[in-house]
Design a protein around this motif. Structure first.
Motif, PDB file in Angstrom:
ATOM      1  N   GLY A  92       0.448  -1.017  -0.273  1.00  0.00           N
ATOM      2  CA  GLY A  92       0.215   0.431  -0.145  1.00  0.00           C
ATOM      3  C   GLY A  92       1.001   1.615   0.004  1.00  0.00           C
ATOM      4  O   GLY A  92       0.014   2.596   0.303  1.00  0.00           O
ATOM      5  N   ASP A  93       1.650   1.136   0.447  1.00  0.00           N
ATOM      6  CA  ASP A  93       2.977   2.337  -0.025  1.00  0.00           C
ATOM      7  C   ASP A  93       2.742   3.240  -1.231  1.00  0.00           C
ATOM      8  O   ASP A  93       3.140   2.001  -2.120  1.00  0.00           O
ATOM      9  N   PRO A  94       2.495   4.112  -1.405  1.00  0.00           N
ATOM     10  CA  PRO A  94       3.138   4.432  -2.476  1.00  0.00           C
ATOM     11  C   PRO A  94       3.920   4.647  -3.647  1.00  0.00           C
ATOM     12  O   PRO A  94       5.073   4.634  -2.774  1.00  0.00           O
ATOM     13  N   LEU A  95       3.749   4.595  -4.515  1.00  0.00           N
ATOM     14  CA  LEU A  95       4.866   5.042  -5.349  1.00  0.00           C
ATOM     15  C   LEU A  95       4.952   5.977  -6.405  1.00  0.00           C
ATOM     16  O   LEU A  95       6.362   6.171  -7.357  1.00  0.00           O
ATOM     17  N   PHE A  96       3.997   6.369  -6.200  1.00  0.00           N
ATOM     18  CA  PHE A  96       3.527   8.265  -7.350  1.00  0.00           C
ATOM     19  C   PHE A  96       3.067   8.604  -6.120  1.00  0.00           C
ATOM     20  O   PHE A  96       2.280   8.468  -5.541  1.00  0.00           O
ATOM     21  N   SER A  97       3.249  10.112  -6.358  1.00  0.00           N
ATOM     22  CA  SER A  97       2.762  10.808  -5.934  1.00  0.00           C
ATOM     23  C   SER A  97       1.208  11.154  -6.023  1.00  0.00           C
ATOM     24  O   SER A  97       0.307  11.735  -5.043  1.00  0.00           O
ATOM     25  N   ALA A 109      -9.207  -0.081  -6.565  1.00  0.00           N
ATOM     26  CA  ALA A 109      -8.080  -0.561  -7.486  1.00  0.00           C
ATOM     27  C   ALA A 109      -7.217   0.601  -7.643  1.00  0.00           C
ATOM     28  O   ALA A 109      -6.074   0.114  -7.950  1.00  0.00           O
ATOM     29  N   GLY A 110      -8.127   1.835  -8.134  1.00  0.00           N
ATOM     30  CA  GLY A 110      -6.931   2.833  -8.572  1.00  0.00           C
ATOM     31  C   GLY A 110      -5.853   3.126  -8.038  1.00  0.00           C
ATOM     32  O   GLY A 110      -5.471   3.078  -8.372  1.00  0.00           O
ATOM     33  N   ALA A 111      -6.143   3.219  -6.732  1.00  0.00           N
ATOM     34  CA  ALA A 111      -5.039   3.682  -5.687  1.00  0.00           C
ATOM     35  C   ALA A 111      -4.052   2.777  -5.935  1.00  0.00           C
ATOM     36  O   ALA A 111      -3.006   2.672  -5.875  1.00  0.00           O
ATOM     37  N   GLN A 112      -4.819   1.389  -5.724  1.00  0.00           N
ATOM     38  CA  GLN A 112      -3.617  -0.330  -5.917  1.00  0.00           C
ATOM     39  C   GLN A 112      -2.720   0.354  -6.750  1.00  0.00           C
ATOM     40  O   GLN A 112      -1.070  -0.321  -6.898  1.00  0.00           O
ATOM     41  N   ARG A 189      16.073   4.806   1.466  1.00  0.00           N
ATOM     42  CA  ARG A 189      14.841   5.212   0.420  1.00  0.00           C
ATOM     43  C   ARG A 189      14.048   4.967  -0.858  1.00  0.00           C
ATOM     44  O   ARG A 189      15.060   4.877  -1.511  1.00  0.00           O
ATOM     45  N   ILE A 190      12.390   4.980  -0.904  1.00  0.00           N
ATOM     46  CA  ILE A 190      12.611   5.268  -2.718  1.00  0.00           C
ATOM     47  C   ILE A 190      12.621   6.152  -3.217  1.00  0.00           C
ATOM     48  O   ILE A 190      12.142   7.183  -2.250  1.00  0.00           O
ATOM     49  N   VAL A 191      12.305   6.711  -4.806  1.00  0.00           N
ATOM     50  CA  VAL A 191      12.318   7.705  -4.747  1.00  0.00           C
ATOM     51  C   VAL A 191      10.995   8.161  -5.678  1.00  0.00           C
ATOM     52  O   VAL A 191      10.360   7.218  -6.951  1.00  0.00           O
ATOM     53  N   LEU A 192       9.929   8.979  -5.436  1.00  0.00           N
ATOM     54  CA  LEU A 192       8.825   8.675  -5.193  1.00  0.00           C
ATOM     55  C   LEU A 192       8.356   9.016  -6.895  1.00  0.00           C
ATOM     56  O   LEU A 192       9.273  10.139  -7.083  1.00  0.00           O
ATOM     57  N   ASP A 193       8.057   9.226  -7.492  1.00  0.00           N
ATOM     58  CA  ASP A 193       7.435   9.428  -9.085  1.00  0.00           C
ATOM     59  C   ASP A 193       9.064   8.851  -9.922  1.00  0.00           C
ATOM     60  O   ASP A 193       9.272   9.713 -11.224  1.00  0.00           O
ATOM     61  N   SER A 194       9.964   8.196  -9.436  1.00  0.00           N
ATOM     62  CA  SER A 194      10.343   8.110 -10.763  1.00  0.00           C
ATOM     63  C   SER A 194      10.238   7.444 -11.895  1.00  0.00           C
ATOM     64  O   SER A 194       9.219   6.443 -11.898  1.00  0.00           O
ATOM     65  N   PRO A 195      11.086   8.155 -13.159  1.00  0.00           N
ATOM     66  CA  PRO A 195       9.956   7.538 -14.126  1.00  0.00           C
ATOM     67  C   PRO A 195      10.795   6.129 -14.683  1.00  0.00           C
ATOM     68  O   PRO A 195       9.655   5.115 -15.497  1.00  0.00           O
ATOM     69  N   LEU A 196      10.982   5.243 -14.637  1.00  0.00           N
ATOM     70  CA  LEU A 196      11.614   4.202 -14.260  1.00  0.00           C
ATOM     71  C   LEU A 196      10.340   3.100 -12.734  1.00  0.00           C
ATOM     72  O   LEU A 196      10.722   1.687 -13.111  1.00  0.00           O
ATOM     73  N   ASN A 197       9.567   3.728 -11.713  1.00  0.00           N
ATOM     74  CA  ASN A 197       8.529   3.234 -11.018  1.00  0.00           C
ATOM     75  C   ASN A 197       7.942   2.786 -11.712  1.00  0.00           C
ATOM     76  O   ASN A 197       7.467   3.281 -12.660  1.00  0.00           O
ATOM     77  N   ARG A 198       7.419   1.438 -11.460  1.00  0.00           N
ATOM     78  CA  ARG A 198       5.941   1.242 -12.837  1.00  0.00           C
ATOM     79  C   ARG A 198       5.497  -0.015 -11.734  1.00  0.00           C
ATOM     80  O   ARG A 198       5.678  -0.570 -10.681  1.00  0.00           O
ATOM     81  N   ARG A 199       3.991  -0.330 -11.691  1.00  0.00           N
ATOM     82  CA  ARG A 199       2.889  -1.639 -11.089  1.00  0.00           C
ATOM     83  C   ARG A 199       3.193  -1.867 -12.708  1.00  0.00           C
ATOM     84  O   ARG A 199       2.405  -1.589 -13.413  1.00  0.00           O
TER      85      ARG A 199
END
Ligand code: FEO
Ligand code: CA
Ligand code: CA
Ligand code: CA
Length: 648
Positions: A92-97, A109-112, A189-199
Motif C-alpha cells: 500500500g505504500d504509494p510509488l507515485f505522488s 483498485a485505482g489506488a492500488q 528510501r524509495i524515489v517517489l515518482d521515478s520515471p522507472l517506477n512501475r506497477r
C-alpha cells in the motif's frame, strides 16, 4: 506461496502415481542415514554424499562469522548480532505522488495500481546506472505473488468477495519496480515518482512469444489471434538474465480459476486443466464470481495464458512484458540463468508441486555481451529439457521436443506449441523423476546447481510414488537440497552428476545430513527450504517456508558455506514474525545490504484478530520488503562488533 500443502486435487495427476520405484526395502524400515546407505548398497544403488567440495571459491566461509540467532515464535523477529533491519516498502505504500496514502478502510483498485502490491516475494536489485555495480542506488524489482483477502479487507467474507475486492486484488499481484537510494545515514528510501517506477498487475498487457504464440489454445474472445495476454499473476520467485532483465515465474495460477467441472467430460480443455490443478468448483479467491475471465466455463482457454516465465526489462518501461512460451508452462517457482561454455544461456526451473519435475531450457543462440538488444529474442528459440535423476548419481536431461520419443500424435501432441503449453504431460511421458516439490534453483560461482526440494508429505504414502535416491525420505516433512554438476561443466549439456547436499531437519536426527558437517558442530535446525540465493563470496542463503508446521517455530533465513571447512554448517541468520514466510533475499553488489520480503505476516489469522501486526504495530499486518545491514558497514554475515569493555 505459503506453505500449507498444495491445494488438494480431486484425483492425483499422472505424475503422482507411484510406478516402478524400487525402494520398498528401504521404506519398510525406519530410515536412517546409516541404514539408508547400507540399504542403498544392498539394493545396488549409490547414495551420493560427497564429503569434499571441489573448487576454488576463496575464503567463501570466512564471511560467515555471525553467531546463529535463536528461533522465534509468535510475532517476534530476530536478526544476527551486529546487523540492523529497517522496513523499506510495505503493501500500500504509494510509488507515485498521485496515489493516496495507505488506508485499509478506503481501498480502491485505482489506488492500488499506484501503490506497492501485496505478498512480496522475489526481490532483485538492479544497479543504476546500467551497467554498473553501484551498491547504493538501483531498482528493486519485486514480485507480488498472491493475496490474503482475510487480512486485507475489513469484514471479508471467505468465498464471497465483492467486485471491488476482486478488482483490488487484481492490482495487488504482479510486480513492482521501484527506484531506491541509500542515504548518507545508511537508510534506504524509495524515489517517489521515478520515471522507472512501475506497477505490473493482473490487468497489464503482456505479449506472448515463442513457439506457442497464436496457437489455437491461446485464442480467446478478447484475443482472437492469441498474441496478447491481459496481466501476469501468481508471480512467485524469479531470476535475472545475463542482459539484466527479470524472469518472473507464474506459479499457482490455478488458484484464481474456477468451474472446471462445467466443462464437457473428457474434453481437451478439461483434461489439460485437471493436469495443472484448476479446481473443479469455485476458485480459492473467487475472482470468477465477478470477472468472467477467470470462469473456465465461460473462458475455457484463459488458463493457458498463465503459468509462464514473464520477461520484464526494469530499465525500459516502454518494453512490453513477454510471456516466453519456449520455456514451458507449469506451476513454476523461478527461473535462474547461467551462460554455458559455448555462450548459450541455460535456465533452470522447478514446478513446486508434489511429484513434479526439474527443468532446464537451453537457448539455441548465444548471449551477446556487447549488444544488449541483440538478446531480445534469445529465449524464444532453444530446447526444453526435464531431469531424470538416476540412482547411481548420474542424471540425464530429457528433451521435450515434438516428434522425439513419445511426444508425437499418438500421445496427443501435434506441435511444439502443444509441448510448451502442456509441458507437465510431456514430462510425464518421457519418464522424468518425480521430485519432492522443486522450489528455487540457483547456480554457485563454480557452476554447481543447487536445487531446493521443499518437502513432500505424500512421498511414500499409499497410492503415491515411493522414495527414490534423489527423494530418499518417506513422508518427507523437512525437505532437502540437491547439488547438480553438469558433465564437463557444460550447462548446455545433456548429462550430469548429482548428490544430496543437505537433508533438512533437526541435527542429530539420523535422517538428516549436512554435507558431512558434524551434527554436533553448531548447526541450526532447518526445515522446508524454499528460496535460495548466493552472496558474492559464494555462500548459500536459504529461506524457509513451513517451519511453523514442522517445528512450531517461525520461518527464517539461513546461511551455509558450500565450500571450505564449514561446508554444510547451516546457521540461522534471521527469524521472521508470526504467520510469515521469508522470501526474495537479494544482495547488493558489495553484499552491504540484504533485501528480504516478509511475505504473508499473520497468515492463518484474520484482520480482526491478527497473529501479527508487523510492521507498524497495528492491524492489518502488511507484507513488506526490509533492508538488513551490518552496523559497521561490513558485508552481511560478518562478525558483530566486539562488546565494549565493562568499565570499573
Ligand atoms: Fe510460491 Fe513455490 O512458493
Ligand atoms: Ca513454498
Ligand atoms: Ca517460494
Ligand atoms: Ca533465488
Amino acid at each position: 506461496m505459503s506453505d500449507a500443502e498444495p491445494p488438494t486435487q480431486d484425483t492425483p495427476p499422472p505424475s503422482r502415481a507411484g510406478v516402478g520405484e524400487t525402494f520398498d526395502a528401504i521404506v519398510a524400515r525406519r530410515w536412517s542415514r546409516r541404514a539408508f546407505v547400507r540399504d542403498s548398497l544392498l539394493a545396488g544403488l549409490t547414495i551420493y554424499l560427497p564429503s569434499v567440495h571441489k573448487s576454488g571459491i576463496a575464503d567463501a566461509g570466512s564471511r560467515m562469522a555471525f553467531g546463529h540467532v535463536a528461533s522465534t515464535q509468535g510475532d517476534v523477529m530476530a536478526v544476527a548480532d551486529g546487523h540492523r533491519l529497517s522496513v523499506l516498502l510495505r503493501w500500500g505504500d504509494p510509488l507515485f505522488s498521485d496515489a493516496p496514502p495507505f488506508d485499509p478502510w478506503r481501498q480502491s483498485a485505482g489506488a492500488q495500481a499506484r501503490q506497492f502490491g501485496y505478498n512480496c516475494d522475489f526481490v532483485g536489485y538492479f544497479p543504476l546506472p546500467r551497467p554498473s555495480e553501484t551498491p547504493d542506488h538501483g531498482l528493486l524489482v519485486v514480485n507480488h505473488e498472491y493475496t490474503n483477502p482475510e487480512l486485507m479487507f475489513p469484514g471479508y467474507r471467505d468465498g464471497a468477495p465483492t467486485a471491488e475486492q476482486v478488482a483490488i486484488q487484481q492490482e495487488c499481484v504482479g510486480l513492482s519496480i521501484v527506484e531506491v537510494v541509500r542515504g548518507k545515514g545508511g537508510d534506504w528510501r524509495i524515489v517517489l515518482d521515478s520515471p522507472l517506477n512501475r506497477r505490473i498487475s493482473a490487468t497489464t498487457s503482456c505479449q506472448i512469444s515463442g513457439p506457442a504464440v497464436g496457437h489455437t489454445l491461446f485464442r480467446t474472445a478478447a484475443d482472437p489471434v492469441g498474441r496478447t495476454v491481459r496481466g501476469t499473476l501468481a508471480n512467485c520467485s524469479a531470476g535475472r538474465t545475463p542482459w539484466g532483465t527479470v524472469l518472473s515465474a507464474e506459479e499457482n495460477f490455478q488458484d484464481v480459476f474456477g468451474n472446471r467441472d462445467k466443462l464437457l467430460p473428457a474434453s481437451e480443455d478439461l483434461v489439460n486443466h485437471m493436469r495443472v490443478g484448476v479446481p473443479a468448483g469455485p476458485s480459492r479467491f473467487g475472482w470468477e464470481r465477478h470477472d468472467p475471465r477467470f470462469d473456465v466455463e465461460q473462458n475455457p482457454r484463459e488458463p493457458y495464458r498463465f503459468g509462464w516465465v514473464v520477461e520484464v526489462d526494469p530499465y525500459d518501461p516502454t518494453w512490453v512484458p513477454r510471456k516466453r512460451t519456449a520455456l514451458g508452462r507449469m506451476r513454476r517457482e523461478a527461473a535462474n540463468s547461467v551462460v554455458s561454455k559455448g555462450g548459450q544461456v541455460a535456465l533452470y526451473s522447478g514446478d513446486d508441486t508434489a511429484f513434479e519435475y526439474v527443468y532446464k531450457f537451453v537457448t539455441r543462440g548465444r548471449y551477446d555481451r556487447i549488444n544488449r538488444i541483440g538478446n531480445r529474442d534469445l529465449l524464444d528459440y532453444g530446447t526444453l529439457f526435464v531431469a531424470r535423476f538416476n540412482a547411481d548419481g548420474s542424471g540425464a536431461w530429457l528433451p521435450l521436443v515434438f516428434g522425439q520419443g513419445p511426444l508425437t500424435r499418438l500421445n496427443g501432441f501435434t506441435s511444439q506449441a502443444e509441448v510448451c503449453i502442456n509441458t507437465l504431460r510431456a514430462a510425464d511421458l518421457v519418464g522424468a523423476t518425480k521430485m519432492d516439490r522443486p522450489e528455487d534453483i540457483e547456480i554457485a560461482l563454480d557452476g554447481t546447481v543447487f536445487i531446493a526440494l521443499t518437502k513432500n508429505a505424500q512421498r511414500g504414502a499409499p497410492g503415491f510414488a515411493r522414495p527414490d535416491a534423489a527423494n530418499p525420505r518417506s513422508l518427507n516433512k523437512h525437505g532437502h537440497i540437491i547439488e547438480l554438476h553438469e558433465d564437463g561443466g557444460d550447462h548446455a549439456g545433456r548429462s550430469f552428476r548429482w548428490s544430496l547436499f543437505i537433508v533438512c531437519g533437526e541435527p542429530g536426527d539420523p535422517s538428516t545430513y549436512f554435507a558431512g558437517f558434524p551434527a554436533n558442530g553448531g548447526i541450526s535446525r532447518i526445515s522446508c527450504p524454499d528460496n535460495l540465493a548466493f552472496d558474492h563470496a559464494g555462500n548459500l542463503w536459504i529461506a524457509t517456508d513451513g517451519q511453523p508446521d514442522a517445528f512450531g517455530i517461525n520461518d527464517g533465513l539461513f546461511g551455509v558455506p558450500v565450500d571450505g571447512p564449514e561446508r554444510g554448517r547451516v546457521r540461522r541468520f534471521f527469524s521472521s514474525v508470526a504467520g510469515s514466510e521469508v522470501t526474495g533475499h537479494s544482495f547488493t553488489p558489495n553484499d552491504g545490504t540484504l533485501f528480504l520480503s516478509i511475505q504473508h505476516p499473520g497468515e492463518g489469522s484474520s484482520m480482526a484478530a491478527p497473529s501479527s501486526v508487523f510492521p507498524d504495530g497495528v492491524s492489518p499486518p502488511r507484507p513488506s520488503v526490509v533492508a538488513i545491514e551490518h552496523v559497521l558497514g561490513l558485508p552481511i554475515g560478518s562478525a558483530p562488533p566486539p562488546a565494549p569493555a565493562v568499565g570499573g
